[in-house]
Design an enzyme around this catalytic site. Structure first.
Site, PDB file in Angstrom:
ATOM      1  N   LEU A   8       0.846  -1.202   0.000  1.00  0.00           N
ATOM      2  CA  LEU A   8       0.000   0.000   0.000  1.00  0.00           C
ATOM      3  C   LEU A   8       0.877   1.247   0.000  1.00  0.00           C
ATOM      4  O   LEU A   8       1.720   1.426   0.882  1.00  0.00           O
ATOM      5  CB  LEU A   8      -0.915   0.017   1.225  1.00  0.00           C
ATOM      6  CG  LEU A   8      -1.811  -1.211   1.411  1.00  0.00           C
ATOM      7  CD1 LEU A   8      -2.835  -0.948   2.506  1.00  0.00           C
ATOM      8  CD2 LEU A   8      -2.484  -1.615   0.117  1.00  0.00           C
ATOM      9  N   ALA A  10      -0.551   4.553  -1.129  1.00  0.00           N
ATOM     10  CA  ALA A  10      -1.420   5.600  -1.667  1.00  0.00           C
ATOM     11  C   ALA A  10      -1.595   6.813  -0.764  1.00  0.00           C
ATOM     12  O   ALA A  10      -2.177   7.801  -1.188  1.00  0.00           O
ATOM     13  CB  ALA A  10      -2.788   5.019  -2.007  1.00  0.00           C
ATOM     14  N   GLY A  11      -1.105   6.765   0.464  1.00  0.00           N
ATOM     15  CA  GLY A  11      -1.337   7.930   1.327  1.00  0.00           C
ATOM     16  C   GLY A  11      -0.568   9.145   0.812  1.00  0.00           C
ATOM     17  O   GLY A  11       0.545   8.993   0.330  1.00  0.00           O
ATOM     18  N   ARG A  15       1.015  14.323   7.069  1.00  0.00           N
ATOM     19  CA  ARG A  15       1.787  14.584   8.290  1.00  0.00           C
ATOM     20  C   ARG A  15       3.270  14.784   8.017  1.00  0.00           C
ATOM     21  O   ARG A  15       4.015  15.181   8.910  1.00  0.00           O
ATOM     22  CB  ARG A  15       1.540  13.464   9.313  1.00  0.00           C
ATOM     23  CG  ARG A  15       0.074  13.456   9.773  1.00  0.00           C
ATOM     24  CD  ARG A  15      -0.186  12.364  10.765  1.00  0.00           C
ATOM     25  NE  ARG A  15       0.622  12.535  11.958  1.00  0.00           N
ATOM     26  CZ  ARG A  15       0.924  11.543  12.783  1.00  0.00           C
ATOM     27  NH1 ARG A  15       0.509  10.330  12.520  1.00  0.00           N
ATOM     28  NH2 ARG A  15       1.635  11.774  13.854  1.00  0.00           N
ATOM     29  N   LYS A  22       4.312  10.456   0.559  1.00  0.00           N
ATOM     30  CA  LYS A  22       5.103   9.953   1.692  1.00  0.00           C
ATOM     31  C   LYS A  22       6.074   8.845   1.305  1.00  0.00           C
ATOM     32  O   LYS A  22       7.252   8.871   1.697  1.00  0.00           O
ATOM     33  CB  LYS A  22       4.181   9.469   2.809  1.00  0.00           C
ATOM     34  CG  LYS A  22       4.940   8.847   3.965  1.00  0.00           C
ATOM     35  CD  LYS A  22       4.091   8.630   5.189  1.00  0.00           C
ATOM     36  CE  LYS A  22       3.089   7.523   5.006  1.00  0.00           C
ATOM     37  NZ  LYS A  22       2.371   7.260   6.272  1.00  0.00           N
ATOM     38  N   GLN A  75      -5.722   3.759  -6.259  1.00  0.00           N
ATOM     39  CA  GLN A  75      -6.843   3.968  -5.340  1.00  0.00           C
ATOM     40  C   GLN A  75      -7.239   5.430  -5.522  1.00  0.00           C
ATOM     41  O   GLN A  75      -6.461   6.323  -5.211  1.00  0.00           O
ATOM     42  CB  GLN A  75      -6.380   3.707  -3.898  1.00  0.00           C
ATOM     43  CG  GLN A  75      -7.463   3.884  -2.857  1.00  0.00           C
ATOM     44  CD  GLN A  75      -6.901   3.961  -1.441  1.00  0.00           C
ATOM     45  OE1 GLN A  75      -5.721   4.248  -1.234  1.00  0.00           O
ATOM     46  NE2 GLN A  75      -7.751   3.724  -0.471  1.00  0.00           N
ATOM     47  N   GLY A 104       3.785   0.635   2.474  1.00  0.00           N
ATOM     48  CA  GLY A 104       4.929   1.284   1.835  1.00  0.00           C
ATOM     49  C   GLY A 104       5.719   2.186   2.760  1.00  0.00           C
ATOM     50  O   GLY A 104       6.820   2.622   2.407  1.00  0.00           O
ATOM     51  N   ASP A 105       5.183   2.477   3.939  1.00  0.00           N
ATOM     52  CA  ASP A 105       5.903   3.368   4.865  1.00  0.00           C
ATOM     53  C   ASP A 105       6.614   2.586   5.965  1.00  0.00           C
ATOM     54  O   ASP A 105       6.989   3.149   6.976  1.00  0.00           O
ATOM     55  CB  ASP A 105       4.940   4.400   5.474  1.00  0.00           C
ATOM     56  CG  ASP A 105       3.884   3.793   6.383  1.00  0.00           C
ATOM     57  OD1 ASP A 105       3.815   2.551   6.482  1.00  0.00           O
ATOM     58  OD2 ASP A 105       3.114   4.570   6.996  1.00  0.00           O
ATOM     59  N   LYS A 333      33.669  12.499 -12.737  1.00  0.00           N
ATOM     60  CA  LYS A 333      32.343  12.035 -13.179  1.00  0.00           C
ATOM     61  C   LYS A 333      32.481  11.236 -14.460  1.00  0.00           C
ATOM     62  O   LYS A 333      33.142  11.692 -15.389  1.00  0.00           O
ATOM     63  CB  LYS A 333      31.429  13.239 -13.432  1.00  0.00           C
ATOM     64  CG  LYS A 333      30.036  12.837 -13.850  1.00  0.00           C
ATOM     65  CD  LYS A 333      29.406  13.776 -14.853  1.00  0.00           C
ATOM     66  CE  LYS A 333      29.907  13.523 -16.246  1.00  0.00           C
ATOM     67  NZ  LYS A 333      29.160  14.230 -17.295  1.00  0.00           N
TER      68      LYS A 333
HETATM   69  C1  UD1 Z   1      -1.524   1.739  10.162  1.00  0.00           C
HETATM   70  C2  UD1 Z   1      -2.426   0.720  10.852  1.00  0.00           C
HETATM   71  C3  UD1 Z   1      -1.998   0.603  12.308  1.00  0.00           C
HETATM   72  C4  UD1 Z   1      -0.542   0.170  12.370  1.00  0.00           C
HETATM   73  C5  UD1 Z   1       0.363   1.106  11.551  1.00  0.00           C
HETATM   74  C6  UD1 Z   1       1.733   0.498  11.419  1.00  0.00           C
HETATM   75  C7  UD1 Z   1      -4.621   0.842   9.767  1.00  0.00           C
HETATM   76  C8  UD1 Z   1      -5.994   1.333   9.845  1.00  0.00           C
HETATM   77  N1  UD1 Z   1      -3.803   1.164  10.779  1.00  0.00           N
HETATM   78  O1  UD1 Z   1      -1.734   2.990  10.773  1.00  0.00           O
HETATM   79  O2  UD1 Z   1      -2.801  -0.363  12.975  1.00  0.00           O
HETATM   80  O3  UD1 Z   1      -0.115   0.095  13.718  1.00  0.00           O
HETATM   81  O4  UD1 Z   1      -0.162   1.288  10.233  1.00  0.00           O
HETATM   82  O5  UD1 Z   1       2.622   1.377  10.828  1.00  0.00           O
HETATM   83  O6  UD1 Z   1      -4.275   0.145   8.810  1.00  0.00           O
HETATM   84  N2  UD1 Z   1      -2.593   3.831   2.558  1.00  0.00           N
HETATM   85  C9  UD1 Z   1      -3.169   3.687   1.323  1.00  0.00           C
HETATM   86  N3  UD1 Z   1      -4.451   4.101   1.139  1.00  0.00           N
HETATM   87  C10 UD1 Z   1      -5.197   4.622   2.144  1.00  0.00           C
HETATM   88  C11 UD1 Z   1      -4.600   4.766   3.415  1.00  0.00           C
HETATM   89  C12 UD1 Z   1      -3.297   4.369   3.600  1.00  0.00           C
HETATM   90  O7  UD1 Z   1      -2.538   3.190   0.389  1.00  0.00           O
HETATM   91  O8  UD1 Z   1      -6.362   4.968   1.888  1.00  0.00           O
HETATM   92  C13 UD1 Z   1      -1.199   3.373   2.738  1.00  0.00           C
HETATM   93  C14 UD1 Z   1      -0.234   4.489   3.136  1.00  0.00           C
HETATM   94  O9  UD1 Z   1       0.541   4.909   2.005  1.00  0.00           O
HETATM   95  C15 UD1 Z   1       0.699   3.809   4.124  1.00  0.00           C
HETATM   96  C16 UD1 Z   1      -0.084   2.624   4.636  1.00  0.00           C
HETATM   97  O10 UD1 Z   1      -1.201   2.453   3.793  1.00  0.00           O
HETATM   98  O11 UD1 Z   1       1.868   3.347   3.475  1.00  0.00           O
HETATM   99  C17 UD1 Z   1      -0.558   2.812   6.082  1.00  0.00           C
HETATM  100  O12 UD1 Z   1      -1.359   3.985   6.167  1.00  0.00           O
HETATM  101  P1  UD1 Z   1      -1.138   5.050   7.334  1.00  0.00           P
HETATM  102  O13 UD1 Z   1      -2.110   6.127   7.142  1.00  0.00           O
HETATM  103  O14 UD1 Z   1       0.265   5.389   7.460  1.00  0.00           O
HETATM  104  O15 UD1 Z   1      -1.620   4.178   8.595  1.00  0.00           O
HETATM  105  P2  UD1 Z   1      -1.213   4.398  10.128  1.00  0.00           P
HETATM  106  O16 UD1 Z   1      -2.083   5.436  10.709  1.00  0.00           O
HETATM  107  O17 UD1 Z   1       0.227   4.510  10.268  1.00  0.00           O
HETATM  108 CA    CA Z   2       1.942   4.566   8.800  1.00  0.00          CA
END
Ligand code: UD1
Ligand code: CA
Length: 452
Positions: A8, A10-11, A15, A22, A75, A104-105, A333
């Site tokens: 994943l 897509a975020g 923040r 990100k 998405q 992905g994070d 270079k």
């Molecule tokens: C998420 C988990 C949390 C966990 C944490 C670990 C959920 C609801 N929560 O929280 O339980 O402890 O990761 O790091 O899953 N993304 C998408 N599409 C979306 C939303 C997010 O692709 O609509 C991707 C983001 O790019 C990211 C990942 O999913 O890489 C996680 O999303 P993020 O918003 O960072 O979740 P956390 O709040 O960290």
């Molecule tokens: Ca996260």
């Protein structure tokens, strides 16, 4: 059993306070997404799906660079991690087997950990990778007992008692593709963030009587990055591990805390790294080479016995053969320096080949760019390039040839020849006094003293 990986990405990363998505922020010189994909690649998945959203084009390009065979899906709206996995399902059409979802994070997942997660599928229908967090803030909390899992509660939705739990969700889950497709539509968005949480899949699975379990990993592998501060902490953690690994591999560093490694830096045994050496991606330093203080290296290869710096810059395509010396304020270079060649002071060698034991004098540069194209300079073995020579490319200086200091070399120099390309020096005895007298007279003033 076949394995698919869904990553994943897509975020938009609000923040991070950044225009850059990100997962494209860099850690140790590579995008976060690259790290996540490489972690997953260790399992040799049969299919890889990357879910992109904000900045989809750039994210897709980064995904393809890391994993050329990946299917990229979009998405359209950021509606939560379960919605992101749902967006990946069409790309899994016809796939039967296990699916591992990772974020992905989350850059530090190790191959052994992911293998353990996968192996635990033999005991559970769905497995979540968890970790004990020193500071659990921001993470989902795992509810259950021992290896069995009842649910995951996000921090924003947790009761104070649940917030006190330190066993956290890494975001990595593994289950069967058909179950994943069956359970996702049951997930709603009645929660504090109004998102479709992938974490709710555990409660949905339990409600159907399926078995869910936890595999634990060290906290440093589970680090998820949401903010710049977390990214900087992850960078620090990476560097600390890279320095320790280099030391264990027999690399000497007088001030290891000032040396910056990239994700793929390779330094051989008995190499010496001075203080404040910075590596970009793609560097190999062979055994016994020395990189002195304050050098910046990227995309280059330094052979055994070579000495670089202090204050040198090796850019992509710099290839230093054995015993080459590149000294202070020298930039290289896309240039191959053969064995024993020396450029010890204030030089630029770009798009060049320098023969064995050739000597490049101080202040000499290859004039490789004419405003439109780049051109090559060839310098033969044993050639002597006098100080402050401008080598206007394309140009060739033959083996054993010399250029006079201050020359602007625009035509090839045959082997063994001397090229002088500068104005001839003229000496005028006693000229200075006569000249000053003439200037004073021209001001039409009586000359009263030596001052003026
Ligand atoms: C998420 C988990 C949390 C966990 C944490 C670990 C959920 C609801 N929560 O929280 O339980 O402890 O990761 O790091 O899953 N993304 C998408 N599409 C979306 C939303 C997010 O692709 O609509 C991707 C983001 O790019 C990211 C990942 O999913 O890489 C996680 O999303 P993020 O918003 O960072 O979740 P956390 O709040 O960290
Ligand atoms: Ca996260």
């Amino acid at each position: 059993m076949a394995l698919a990986l869904v990553v994943l990405a897509a975020g938009e990363g609000k923040r991070m306070n950044s225009d850059l998505p990100k997962v494209l922020h860099r850690l140790a010189g590579a995008p976060l997404l690259w790290h996540a994909l490489r972690a997953g690649a260790a399992l040799e998945p049969d299919r890889v799906v990357v879910v992109t959203g904000a900045g989809a084009g750039a994210v897709a390009a980064a995904a393809r660079a890391a994993e050329p065979g990946a299917a990229i899906v979009t998405q359209n709206e950021r509606r939560g991690t379960a919605d992101a996995v749902a967006a990946a399902l069409p790309a899994l059409a016809g796939f039967a087997g296990d699916v591992i979802v990772l974020y992905g994070d989350t850059p530090f997942l190790g191959p052994a950990t992911l293998a353990e997660l996968r192996a635990a599928r033999a005991r559970h229908d769905l497995v979540v990778l968890g970790f004990e967090a020193a500071d659990p803030r921001g993470y989902g909390r795992l509810l259950g007992d021992g290896e069995s899992l009842e649910g995951i509660v996000e921090e924003a939705d947790a009761t104070p008692e649940e917030r006190a739990i330190t066993l956290c969700n890494s975001g990595v889950i593994c289950t069967d593709a058909a179950r994943l497709a069956g359970l996702l539509p049951e997930i709603g968005r009645a929660n504090a963030r109004g998102e479709f949480y992938l974490t709710d899949i555990v409660a949905r699975a339990r409600a159907r009587g399926l078995l869910a379990g936890v595999v634990r990993c060290p906290e440093e592998e589970a680090l998820g990055i949401n903010t710049r501060a977390e990214l900087m902490a992850a960078e620090r953690a990476f560097q600390a591990r890279a320095r320790a690994a280099a030391a264990a591999d027999g690399v000497m560093m007088a001030a290891p805390e000032t040396v910056i490694f990239a994700y793929d830096t390779a330094v051989g045994r008995d190499a010496i790294l001075g203080p404040h050496v910075v590596f970009g991606p793609g560097v190999t330093v062979e055994t016994g080479a020395e990189i002195r203080a304050f050098c910046h290296l990227e995309g280059c290869h330094v052979s055994r016995g070579a000495v670089v710096g202090p204050f040198a810059r090796l850019r992509p395509g710099a290839e230093l053969a054995e015993d080459v010396h590149v000294g202070n304020f020298v930039e290289v270079k896309n240039a191959l320096l053969h064995e024993g060649a020396k450029a010890n002071h204030l030089a630029y060698l770009g798009d060049a080949e320098v023969g064995a034991r050739a000597n490049i004098g101080a202040g000499s540069i290859t004039c490789n760019y004419d405003g439109v194209g780049k051109h090559r300079t060839l310098i033969g073995a044993g050639a002597f390039i006098g100080s402050d020579t401008m080598l206007v490319a394309p140009v060739r200086v033959g083996a054993g040839a010399m250029t006079a200091s201050g020359s602007v070399i625009t035509a090839d120099v045959p082997d063994g020849a001397l090229a002088v390309a500068r104005a001839r020096q003229e000496v005028k005895p006693g000229f200075v006094a006569r000249f000053l007298a003439r200037l004073r007279a021209a001001r039409a003033e009586p000359t009263r003293g030596e001052d003026g």
